[in-house]
Structure formats: structure tokens, C-alpha cells
Design a protein around this motif. Structure first.
Motif, mmCIF file in Angstrom:
data_model
loop_
_atom_site.group_PDB
_atom_site.id
_atom_site.type_symbol
_atom_site.label_atom_id
_atom_site.label_comp_id
_atom_site.label_asym_id
_atom_site.label_seq_id
_atom_site.Cartn_x
_atom_site.Cartn_y
_atom_site.Cartn_z
ATOM 1 N N LEU A 26 0.814 -1.212 0.000
ATOM 2 C CA LEU A 26 0.000 0.000 0.000
ATOM 3 C C LEU A 26 0.850 1.265 0.000
ATOM 4 C CD1 LEU A 26 -2.774 -1.126 2.508
ATOM 5 C CD2 LEU A 26 -3.032 -0.783 0.041
ATOM 6 N N LEU A 27 2.026 1.170 0.606
ATOM 7 C CA LEU A 27 2.937 2.314 0.647
ATOM 8 C C LEU A 27 3.845 2.375 -0.582
ATOM 9 C CD1 LEU A 27 4.005 2.205 4.415
ATOM 10 C CD2 LEU A 27 2.387 3.782 3.331
ATOM 11 N N GLY A 28 3.701 1.405 -1.477
ATOM 12 C CA GLY A 28 4.525 1.362 -2.667
ATOM 13 C C GLY A 28 5.952 0.938 -2.409
ATOM 14 N N ARG A 29 6.160 0.190 -1.334
ATOM 15 C CA ARG A 29 7.525 -0.217 -0.959
ATOM 16 C C ARG A 29 7.772 -1.709 -1.130
ATOM 17 N NH1 ARG A 29 7.832 3.207 4.749
ATOM 18 N NH2 ARG A 29 7.637 5.293 3.803
ATOM 19 N N GLU A 30 6.810 -2.430 -1.674
ATOM 20 C CA GLU A 30 6.983 -3.863 -1.899
ATOM 21 C C GLU A 30 7.716 -4.063 -3.217
ATOM 22 O OE1 GLU A 30 7.652 -7.095 -1.411
ATOM 23 O OE2 GLU A 30 5.956 -7.043 -0.020
ATOM 24 N N THR A 31 8.896 -4.674 -3.146
ATOM 25 C CA THR A 31 9.742 -4.803 -4.333
ATOM 26 C C THR A 31 9.840 -6.236 -4.859
ATOM 27 O OG1 THR A 31 11.721 -5.054 -2.938
ATOM 28 C CG2 THR A 31 11.143 -2.823 -3.676
ATOM 29 N N SER A 32 9.501 -7.232 -4.045
ATOM 30 C CA SER A 32 9.631 -8.616 -4.497
ATOM 31 C C SER A 32 8.657 -8.909 -5.631
ATOM 32 C CB SER A 32 9.359 -9.580 -3.343
ATOM 33 O OG SER A 32 9.371 -10.918 -3.802
ATOM 34 N N GLN A 33 9.123 -9.651 -6.637
ATOM 35 C CA GLN A 33 8.285 -10.015 -7.782
ATOM 36 C C GLN A 33 7.705 -11.420 -7.649
ATOM 37 O OE1 GLN A 33 7.604 -7.660 -10.206
ATOM 38 N NE2 GLN A 33 8.683 -6.409 -8.696
ATOM 39 N N TYR A 34 8.185 -12.207 -6.664
ATOM 40 C CA TYR A 34 7.650 -13.548 -6.377
ATOM 41 C C TYR A 34 7.712 -14.470 -7.584
ATOM 42 C CZ TYR A 34 5.941 -10.935 -2.381
ATOM 43 O OH TYR A 34 5.864 -10.128 -1.268
ATOM 44 N N VAL A 35 8.792 -14.337 -8.350
ATOM 45 C CA VAL A 35 8.938 -15.118 -9.574
ATOM 46 C C VAL A 35 9.615 -16.454 -9.272
ATOM 47 C CG1 VAL A 35 10.030 -15.197 -11.844
ATOM 48 C CG2 VAL A 35 8.957 -13.082 -11.034
ATOM 49 N N VAL A 36 9.096 -17.520 -9.889
ATOM 50 C CA VAL A 36 9.661 -18.866 -9.779
ATOM 51 C C VAL A 36 10.307 -19.202 -11.119
ATOM 52 C CG1 VAL A 36 9.141 -21.312 -9.459
ATOM 53 C CG2 VAL A 36 7.963 -19.586 -8.076
ATOM 54 N N ARG A 37 11.593 -19.449 -11.108
ATOM 55 C CA ARG A 37 12.318 -19.756 -12.335
ATOM 56 C C ARG A 37 12.349 -21.252 -12.637
ATOM 57 N NH1 ARG A 37 11.869 -15.107 -14.792
ATOM 58 N NH2 ARG A 37 12.825 -13.378 -13.657
ATOM 59 N N LEU A 85 -1.295 -17.539 -13.293
ATOM 60 C CA LEU A 85 0.008 -17.644 -12.646
ATOM 61 C C LEU A 85 1.180 -17.318 -13.566
ATOM 62 C CD1 LEU A 85 -0.597 -20.939 -10.638
ATOM 63 C CD2 LEU A 85 -0.317 -18.665 -9.671
ATOM 64 N N GLU A 86 0.907 -17.055 -14.826
ATOM 65 C CA GLU A 86 1.983 -16.933 -15.804
ATOM 66 C C GLU A 86 2.960 -15.805 -15.469
ATOM 67 O OE1 GLU A 86 -1.225 -17.033 -16.455
ATOM 68 O OE2 GLU A 86 -1.458 -19.028 -17.365
ATOM 69 N N ARG A 87 2.494 -14.749 -14.878
ATOM 70 C CA ARG A 87 3.378 -13.613 -14.573
ATOM 71 C C ARG A 87 4.408 -13.949 -13.521
ATOM 72 N NH1 ARG A 87 0.023 -9.060 -11.276
ATOM 73 N NH2 ARG A 87 2.152 -8.323 -10.969
ATOM 74 N N TRP A 88 4.094 -14.930 -12.673
ATOM 75 C CA TRP A 88 5.022 -15.329 -11.617
ATOM 76 C C TRP A 88 5.729 -16.646 -11.922
ATOM 77 C CZ3 TRP A 88 -0.155 -14.188 -9.781
ATOM 78 C CH2 TRP A 88 -0.283 -12.875 -9.308
#
Length: 310
Positions: free
Chosen positions: A240-251, A273-276
Motif C-alpha cells: 500500500l505504501l509502494g515499498r513492496e519490491t519482491s516479484q515472487y517469480v519462480v524460475r 500464474l503466468e506472470r510469476w
């Protein structure tokens, strides 16, 4: 590594099964685990959910070992015969991921295939996100990608309703009391209410009750929910504060297996789920419940052997 003889209390008849009971000191905790297969084979780590223990993989362990894998199924920290730290911070995601990586390193490996169900699936997702170098292939059974789950909670009142039990688990002592009464009869009832009529035998339920009734086990299991809930509140504030930076991507290449009759997790969580998770295969089993590997063991075994061998 040493044999854990007291496990015979929760698994009579193990002498006829193709596994051994051992333990490892991983970081600051001692983890009990079951192992099968040749020590030189590719490593597969099986992570159980709530309120289970290694026994939830009883049908998968021999099948994967026969397929040519070194299979390790731990009691996750706090469960059954593994050590039970008493602080809520001991069940933060960073600690749970550390256990997985530490267990992999215990076998002199840098990486392994991860298979997780329910809470074990959450930890498997987080390990693949936070420590991608440690995960070769990822298979998850009825556990949502963490960011997809948060997204669904933000916009879907039905999923909120399905997840109300998580709020109940935040209460002090009351969940332990209701689940633990009468030698953990509440644990057996939870399985009965959410599984198919033939999924679990009375022997299975007795073993789950015995594991859950070990001193401190229920509080430890519930502390997974309590610590994760607190972490997610912080993540939402950062978002909500715009400070979340993790993309939670699984390679890692990923297989998601989903029993569609799950009363707590909607099938919508398998979508979008494709974006992650760019390298994803989804298998939905319409006649299976949340306990998919116990409802459809042969189908799940076939899917895992095929996927891990690709």
C-alpha cells in the motif's frame, strides 16, 4: 545421521517398508526424516502440510525411490519427532526456507527437486522464490502461489470466507484446545470433514493424532499460520505504501497439482500464474480433495515421476 527408533510409536509395520528413519541437525534445529532410494540418485525432498508429518507421503516415497530418486521426507520443524522451537519468530518464512536448504546441504547437494503439499507447498514456493539456486524442479500440491493467494483475497469474498479458519488460528490457546481435546480427536475430525470417505483409514487417523499430540506439536503447527499472517500484514502495508519490491517469480520448471474438491482453496488459484511462474504445468483432478496425494496416489505418483524425469 542416526536411526530414530521412537518413530516406531507412530508407524508400526515400518520394518516392511523401503525407508529408514534418520535425523539431521539443520541450523539450530534437529529434523527427523524418512529416507529411501540410493544415496547417489537425484535428490527429491517431500514437504508435508498441516496437521500432518512425513507419513502423508507414504504412497509417494516408494514410488519415487523405485523411479530412481533419493527421497527424503522430513517432519518439518515443530512437527512429530522434529525439534519444536517455542518462539513465533522461529516459524517465519526465512527459517522454514533455511531448513529446506540446510537439509539439501546435509546430503552434500547444492540443489534438489522439491515437492510440497499444503503448508509444505507454501514453503516450497517460497524456497523457489527466495533461493532459486537450490531448486531444480518444483511440484506443488494444493498450495497457492503466495502472491496469487494474496491477490485472490483482495478481490474475492468467497476465498475470504474459505480462509476464515486462518483468523481463528490467530487466537491464543483456543485452537490448541479444540484440536487437542480428547487425545487430538479434533485433528481426526478435521481430516474426516475435508477428505473423501475412503481417503484415510482409522489407522491413518490414529497416527496423525499421535503425531499432533506430541508435547508442543499443535502450538508449533499453528505458529506457522500465526507467523505467516503477521508477515503478510507487513507485506500488505509495504504494498500500500509502494515499498513492496519482491516479484515472487519462480524460475524452476513447476508442476501444480490441484484437487478441485478442496473446501479451503478455490480452483481459481490455479489460474493467472503466468506472470510469476513462466514455466508452469497445471493438473487439476476433479474427483480429489485437498488431500490429493492420498485421494489419488497412483495418479499423483505418475505425474511426479513424469515431471521430475523431464
Amino acid at each position: 545421521m542416526t536411526t530414530e527408533g521412537s518413530e516406531r510409536e507412530t508407524a508400526p509395520g515400518d520394518a516392511d517398508r523401503p525407508w529408514s528413519h534418520e535425523q539431521a541437525v539443520v541450523g539450530d534445529v534437529r529434523l527427523h526424516y524418512v529416507a529411501a532410494g540410493d544415496e547417489d540418485d537425484p535428490l527429491v525432498v517431500l514437504l508435508h502440510g498441516f496437521p500432518e508429518f512425513w507419513y502423508s507421503w507414504r504412497e509417494q516415497i516408494p514410488a519415487l525411490a523405485d523411479a530412481g530418486y533419493r527421497v527424503v521426507a522430513p517432519d518439518m520443524r515443530g512437527y512429530n519427532l522434529s525439534e519444536k522451537p517455542r518462539g513465533l519468530d522461529d516459524y517465519r518464512t526465512v527459517e522454514l526456507v533455511g531448513d529446506v536448504v540446510g537439509l539439501i546441504n546435509h546430503f552434500d547437494r547444492d540443489a534438489a527437486h522439491l515437492v510440497g503439499h499444503d503448508w509444505g507447498g507454501v514453503v516450497a514456493w517460497e524456497t523457489a522464490i527466495r533461493r532459486p539456486e537450490a531448486v531444480e524442479r518444483l511440484a506443488v500440491l494444493n498450495a497457492p502461489h503466495p502472491e496469487r493467494y494474496r491477490q485472490e483475497l483482495r478481490r474475492n469474498p468467497e476465498q475470504w470466507g474459505r480462509s476464515l479458519y486462518v483468523l481463528y488460528f490467530q487466537l491464543p490457546w483456543l485452537p490448541e484446545t479444540t484440536l487437542g481435546a480428547s487425545d487430538c480427536a479434533g485433528v481426526a475430525e478435521m481430516f474426516r470433514e475435508t477428505a473423501g470417505p475412503d481417503t484415510f483409514s482409522e489407522t491413518d487417523l490414529r497416527r496423525y493424532r499421535m503425531a499432533a499430540c506430541r508435547p508442543g506439536a499443535l502450538t508449533s503447527a499453528l505458529d506457522y499460520y500465526r507467523a505467516f499472517f503477521r508477515e503478510n500484514l507487513r507485506r500488505e502495508v509495504r504494498r500500500l505504501l509502494g515499498r513492496e519490491t519482491s516479484q515472487y517469480v519462480v524460475r524452476a520448471p513447476t508442476l501444480l497439482v490441484w484437487g478441485e474438491r478442496d473446501p479451503a482453496l478455490g480452483v481459481e488459484l490455479t489460474e493467472g500464474l503466468e506472470r510469476w511462474v513462466p514455466d508452469l504445468r497445471v493438473e487439476r483432478l476433479p474427483d480429489a480433495t485437498h488431500w490429493v496425494q492420498n485421494d489419488r496416489p497412483e495418479r499423483v505418483n505418475d505425474l511426479l515421476v513424469e515431471f521430475l524425469g523431464e
